[in-house]
Motif scaffolding. Structure first.
Motif, PDB file in Angstrom:
ATOM      1  N   PRO A  89      42.293  38.241  41.851  1.00 24.20           N
ATOM      2  CA  PRO A  89      41.548  37.198  41.128  1.00 24.20           C
ATOM      3  C   PRO A  89      41.510  35.871  41.890  1.00 24.20           C
ATOM      4  O   PRO A  89      40.483  35.169  41.874  1.00 24.20           O
ATOM      5  CB  PRO A  89      42.343  37.049  39.817  1.00 24.20           C
ATOM      6  CG  PRO A  89      43.071  38.332  39.666  1.00 24.20           C
ATOM      7  CD  PRO A  89      43.385  38.805  41.033  1.00 24.20           C
ATOM      8  N   TYR A  90      42.608  35.512  42.558  1.00 30.41           N
ATOM      9  CA  TYR A  90      42.632  34.256  43.321  1.00 30.41           C
ATOM     10  C   TYR A  90      41.648  34.317  44.490  1.00 30.41           C
ATOM     11  O   TYR A  90      40.919  33.362  44.765  1.00 30.41           O
ATOM     12  CB  TYR A  90      44.044  33.998  43.865  1.00 30.41           C
ATOM     13  CG  TYR A  90      45.076  33.753  42.806  1.00 30.41           C
ATOM     14  CD1 TYR A  90      45.151  32.528  42.153  1.00 30.41           C
ATOM     15  CD2 TYR A  90      45.990  34.734  42.443  1.00 30.41           C
ATOM     16  CE1 TYR A  90      46.097  32.296  41.168  1.00 30.41           C
ATOM     17  CE2 TYR A  90      46.947  34.515  41.465  1.00 30.41           C
ATOM     18  CZ  TYR A  90      46.999  33.290  40.836  1.00 30.41           C
ATOM     19  OH  TYR A  90      47.944  33.065  39.864  1.00 30.41           O
TER      20      TYR A  90
ATOM     21  N   ALA B 160      39.013  36.250  44.776  1.00 28.05           N
ATOM     22  CA  ALA B 160      37.628  36.261  44.273  1.00 28.05           C
ATOM     23  C   ALA B 160      37.173  34.844  43.926  1.00 28.05           C
ATOM     24  O   ALA B 160      36.035  34.459  44.226  1.00 28.05           O
ATOM     25  CB  ALA B 160      37.534  37.165  43.043  1.00 28.05           C
ATOM     26  N   ALA B 161      38.056  34.070  43.306  1.00 28.56           N
ATOM     27  CA  ALA B 161      37.695  32.689  42.939  1.00 28.56           C
ATOM     28  C   ALA B 161      37.412  31.849  44.182  1.00 28.56           C
ATOM     29  O   ALA B 161      36.447  31.073  44.223  1.00 28.56           O
ATOM     30  CB  ALA B 161      38.829  32.061  42.119  1.00 28.56           C
TER      31      ALA B 161
ATOM     32  N   PRO C 244      36.746  39.994  32.553  1.00 27.09           N
ATOM     33  CA  PRO C 244      36.372  40.210  33.957  1.00 27.09           C
ATOM     34  C   PRO C 244      36.392  41.691  34.323  1.00 27.09           C
ATOM     35  O   PRO C 244      37.197  42.467  33.802  1.00 27.09           O
ATOM     36  CB  PRO C 244      37.444  39.436  34.728  1.00 27.09           C
ATOM     37  CG  PRO C 244      38.611  39.396  33.814  1.00 27.09           C
ATOM     38  CD  PRO C 244      38.074  39.382  32.417  1.00 27.09           C
TER      39      PRO C 244
ATOM     40  N   GLN D  67      36.297  40.496  38.950  1.00 29.15           N
ATOM     41  CA  GLN D  67      36.945  39.198  39.196  1.00 29.15           C
ATOM     42  C   GLN D  67      35.962  38.170  39.753  1.00 29.15           C
ATOM     43  O   GLN D  67      36.312  37.005  39.866  1.00 29.15           O
ATOM     44  CB  GLN D  67      38.154  39.312  40.139  1.00 29.15           C
ATOM     45  CG  GLN D  67      39.213  40.297  39.695  1.00 29.15           C
ATOM     46  CD  GLN D  67      39.815  39.975  38.348  1.00 29.15           C
ATOM     47  OE1 GLN D  67      39.801  38.816  37.910  1.00 29.15           O
ATOM     48  NE2 GLN D  67      40.336  40.963  37.642  1.00 29.15           N
TER      49      GLN D  67
ATOM     50  N   ASP E 288      30.148  39.564  37.297  1.00 25.77           N
ATOM     51  CA  ASP E 288      30.553  40.132  36.000  1.00 25.77           C
ATOM     52  C   ASP E 288      29.624  39.684  34.879  1.00 25.77           C
ATOM     53  O   ASP E 288      29.283  40.474  33.986  1.00 25.77           O
ATOM     54  CB  ASP E 288      31.996  39.724  35.679  1.00 25.77           C
ATOM     55  CG  ASP E 288      32.988  40.390  36.624  1.00 25.77           C
ATOM     56  OD1 ASP E 288      32.585  41.344  37.313  1.00 25.77           O
ATOM     57  OD2 ASP E 288      34.148  39.950  36.673  1.00 25.77           O
TER      58      ASP E 288
END
Length: 336
Positions: free
Chosen positions: A93-94, A96-97, A176, A179, A184
């Protein structure tokens, strides 16, 4: 082309091994003990020593390195000392952000930077040219953290147009899948979530994309000035072809290779250097993830996180190299 691609991919192996070794060496040169960070300042020396023994930190460094490389070859990035969770699951997730933010920043940089450079070259030695280059100079000189704070003050606090931090409104229910919030939202057909994510990413993307935009603008101007003096451009003008068609169809394509090089380098820098922007805008990216890992001496997270970012950087530059031949067919790889 295929042989060149395979050769370049094989060349990545020693590069990645070298990066892993350098990262491992630097991380283990950091003063302090992870066991001390986990147990706290009041922990007894016996407890620290016992935990270090359990974590294998007392083993020789070469043994720790080979163990780390063995895990990597099996697709295991290790386990976070702080949370006890597999890093492969935790970093997704980190990452992807950060990739979403870096791509948005690069879109801002390319759109405004390329057009600013084109207008500057098109109106060479005029007020438009001088104004564009002054804007580019201001952009490359402006500290990211200062611009981010100014954006928050104007657009979030005073005008109230955009949110000041975060990736999405925490009150919004959103499940999500990949991610990547935008992907999404499109998959789920959730337009409200898409617009909420868009509003949240605008300010950090502009702050992060300002310096690359200025560099792209200066590079575009320089490349376009050279191309616009070419014979085929003069011929096109003599035939009565319009300026817009000359610039965007004939000149820009030939001027794009230096711009593409800047894109590859800046994209890597954005992925690894977004810590300040992510901190100011509370963006849950890999920069903040690594910063927190450094503060707690979470060796596995630091090593694996840096290696993942560096691998993405190398892959992006490989793709950029391969795109040269696609943009300019005169470039032939593997031939003298």
């Amino acid at each position: 082309m295929i042989a060149y691609t395979i050769r370049r991919i094989l060349m990545l192996i020693p590069v990645l091994i070298g990066m892993s070794f350098i990262t491992f060496s630097i991380v283990h040169a950091i003063p302090g003990s992870p066991a001390q960070a986990i147990l706290g300042e009041k922990a007894s020396p016996e407890a620290i020593k016992q935990l270090e023994q359990q974590m294998g930190l007392n083993d020789p460094l070469y043994l720790q390195y080979f163990r780390y490389m063995g895990d990597l070859l099996h697709g295991d990035l290790g386990t976070s000392i702080k949370t006890g969770r597999p890093i492969l699951e935790e970093i997704g997730p980190y990452l992807a952000a950060t990739m979403e933010l870096a791509l948005a920043a690069m879109l801002v940089a390319i759109f405004f930077g390329v057009n600013l450079g084109i207008f500057s070259a098109w109106r060479h030695n005029t007020a438009v040219d001088y104004s564009s280059m002054v804007i580019a100079l201001i952009g490359v000189s402006m500290p990211v953290f200062w611009l981010g704070l100014v954006e928050q003050w104007i657009f979030a606090q005073e005008l109230g147009w955009l949110p000041s931090n975060g990736r999405m409104d925490p009150r919004m229910f959103f499940e999500p899948i990949t991610q990547f919030v935008f992907i999404d939202a499109l998959i789920q057909g959730d337009f409200d979530a898409f617009m909420d994510a868009f509003n949240h990413i605008l300010l950090p993307a502009v702050a992060l994309g300002t310096i690359p935009m200025a560099i792209v603008a200066r590079m575009t101007r320089s490349s376009m000035l050279e191309v616009l003096r070419s014979d085929y451009i003069r011929t096109a003008r003599a035939k009565g072809v319009g300026d817009a068609l000359i610039i965007y169809k004939h000149a820009l394509k030939n001027a794009f290779i230096p711009i593409l090089t800047v894109f590859g380098l800046q994209m890597g820098l954005l992925l690894g250097g977004a810590v300040l922007t992510e901190t100011i805008f509370s963006w849950p990216g890999v920069g903040r993830y690594l910063y927190e890992a450094i503060s707690t001496r979470d060796y596995p997270v630091i090593q694996s996180g840096i290696l993942v970012v560096a691998t993405i950087f190398v892959v992006i530059n490989l793709i950029v190299d391969l795109m040269y031949a696609w943009i300019d067919p005169r470039i032939q790889y593997g031939k003298e």
